[in-house]
Enzyme design. Structure first.
Site: not given
Ligand code: NOJ
Length: 550
Positions: A204, A241
């Site tokens: 993440d 990500e």
């Molecule tokens: C990215 C995630 O995809 C999202 O859903 C989340 O709110 C944020 N990171 C914070 O963890």
């Protein structure tokens, strides 16, 4: 990294499927999805053909950010079951040939995590340095990821008079990844889940995770993580990500050494896809694909159409973003944070099956590995009555029964509301599509099977094939042993697309993998590809003597 044995690089040709246990299937009828329910749907996923299951966060959490606010990295939210149920899912998946990856959310914890509770006790507390503190916020604060919800990224802890950093919600304090103890904790978490049987992690918020406050190379931390993954699990991977321009993503891959993240989502091409759809013009996609850096051979792109967040359009120009908004989110209530759309794909294109199939055929044909979001295989829509990103997180639609077959609990006890209207379970559900030859589900099964039979897409050398129509994208992927040509029409007008391929031996045929169709190139490798409006074709180049099944 030099590739000697390609069989271990399973992610190069994976078909990833993302779901949240909470909304998939409720086995004990308490209104919330659970691991027992998921265990009963592993055969469904095997039938669809997916090869890797990505589980959204299922750890104990106050659930202020759909589980991305964790209070215990080693546990399971009791509403979903316990560790025994999780291991049962891992085992069943493995038995059906499906790998499992889980979310690694270590940019921040919940403010309810015991580490942060300790850190709040005072400046001398041992856990204080697990987080990022300052006496005064920096003059140039980075923008918060939710700019219309949070004022900035530093929040005052009144008791100590210091500010802590939070790149996301204020209840998600950022971990201090420069602290060696925090790095050890992260390694321990990774080691724990590998030991329980996972095959990798979706990481993440990676750009926020790297430390920019110390003089070290910020990417060193990623390299260290990747090396650790290699030691703990020879075949483990990290899917990051990183929603940044391609040249910046290249650095996160570890550039030509490829020793950073194993895979990254291609957000740039995802955003270009929606601009292309809105304009009925394929050129934004071609431009995005041309701007992709060439990756070291063990790295890979993750292609996707939708995910659990808003459809983020932050990398488009203001003018292009407004154009996509006007086409696909005409109502202000469909937009989020001024940059995204809180809808799924089918309602954007009025559920047009030709366009839906074309979009997914295109996504699967892009060099890389496809990543699906649950419910895409049946064409689920969103529920705009739900707030924020919840709109795209409604329960899986298994049947036209009560609660879409998701749960036997009464409606008011459901963890979140089932979608209504024309894309609700009455019209869109698994039971109705599974045995229907012409359904979207059946199309997906064929698409996934064909992707899995086409290693050129994951491994091949990519190039765009010149042809005269702006609405059409023609591209080819080529390995030493095979070549695939994909042709997609983003527009409603049919076209006969003239293409030419180099180095074809005399007698080479071009076989359509979805329709019963064979094309014969002339001696210069030229042939015409007939395409319907919103049509798509995958064509395999079959040299004389080639024994592969088509
Ligand atoms: C990215 C995630 O995809 C999202 O859903 C989340 O709110 C944020 N990171 C914070 O963890």
């Amino acid at each position: 990294m030099k590739v000697t044995d390609t069989s271990d690089l399973w992610w190069k040709t994976a078909v990833v499927y993302n779901l949240d246990v909470e909304t998939y299937l409720d086995w004990n009828d308490d209104g919330t999805g659970d691991f027992q329910g998921l265990a009963h749907r592993i055969d469904y996923l095997a039938e669809l053909g997916v090869t890797c299951l990505w589980l959204a966060p299922f750890y104990p959490s106050p659930q202020k950010d759909n589980g991305y606010d964790i209070t215990d990295y080693y546990g399971v939210d009791p509403r979903y079951g316990h560790l025994g149920d999780v291991v049962e899912v891992f085992r069943t998946a493995k038995d059906r040939g499906i790998r499992v990856i889980v979310d690694l959310v270590v940019n921040h914890t919940s403010d309810q995590h015991p580490w942060f509770k300790e850190a709040l006790k005072g400046k001398d507390n041992h856990f204080r340095d697990y987080y990022r503190w300052r006496d005064t916020p920096p003059a140039n604060q980075a923008e918060n990821a939710f700019p219309d919800v949070e004022d900035g990224t530093w929040f005052l802890d009144e008791k100590s008079g210091q500010y802590y950093r939070h790149s996301f919600y204020r209840h998600q304090p950022d971990l201090n990844t420069a602290n060696p103890e925090v790095r050890d904790e992260i390694a321990k978490i990774i080691g724990f889940w590998f030991q329980l049987g996972v095959d990798g992690f979706r990481v993440d918020a990676v750009p926020y995770l790297l430390d920019d406050d110390t003089p070290d190379d910020p990417y060193d931390f990623l390299r260290t993580l990747r090396r650790y993954v290699g030691r703990r699990s020879g075949t483990g991977m990290l899917l990051g990500e990183v929603n940044l321009p391609h040249d910046e993503q290249y650095e996160f891959f570890g550039e030509e050494d490829g020793d950073g993240l194993t895979m990254q989502f291609d957000f740039v091409t995802n955003q270009a896809l929606y601009l292309a759809l809105a304009r009925e013009d394929a050129r934004p996609i071609a431009e995005s694909l041309r701007s992709r850096p060439v990756l070291e051979s063990s790295n890979q792109w993750g292609n996707f159409v939708r995910n659990h967040d808003e459809l983020n359009l932050n990398q488009l120009s203001e003018e292009d973003r407004q154009f996509v908004f006007e086409q696909f989110a005409p109502d202000e209530s469909m937009r989020l944070h001024g940059r995204g759309i809180r809808r799924r794909l089918p309602p954007l294109i009025d559920g047009d099956p030709r366009r839906l199939e074309m979009v997914y055929s295109l996504m699967f044909s892009l060099p890389g590995a496809p990543v699906l979001y649950y419910g895409e295989e049946i064409g689920m829509g969103e529920n705009l009555d739900l707030p924020d990103r919840e709109a795209v997180r409604s329960p899986m639609q298994w049947s036209d029964q009560e609660n879409g077959g998701f749960s036997g609990a009464s409606k008011r006890k459901l963890v979140t509301a089932v979608t209504g209207g024309g894309f609700g379970p009455e019209y869109v559900n698994v039971a109705q599509q599974r045995h229907a030859e012409s359904s979207l589900f059946s199309f997906f099964r064929a698409l996934i099977r064909t992707y899995r039979n086409s290693p050129e897409i994951g491994w091949g050398e990519f190039s765009i094939v010149e042809q005269p129509f702006d609405a059409v994208l023609a591209h080819t992927m080529r390995t030493e042993t095979g070549q695939l040509l994909a042709v997609h029409n983003l527009g409603s007008e049919p076209h006969t697309v003239p293409v030419a391929l180099d180095d074809l031996e005399p007698g080479t045929r071009v076989v359509d993998l979805f329709h019963d169709h064979i094309l014969e190139p002339d001696e210069k490798g030229r042939f015409d590809v007939p395409l319907d409006g919103y049509g798509h074709r995958w064509l395999r180049v079959v040299h004389p003597g080639d024994k592969r099944l088509t």
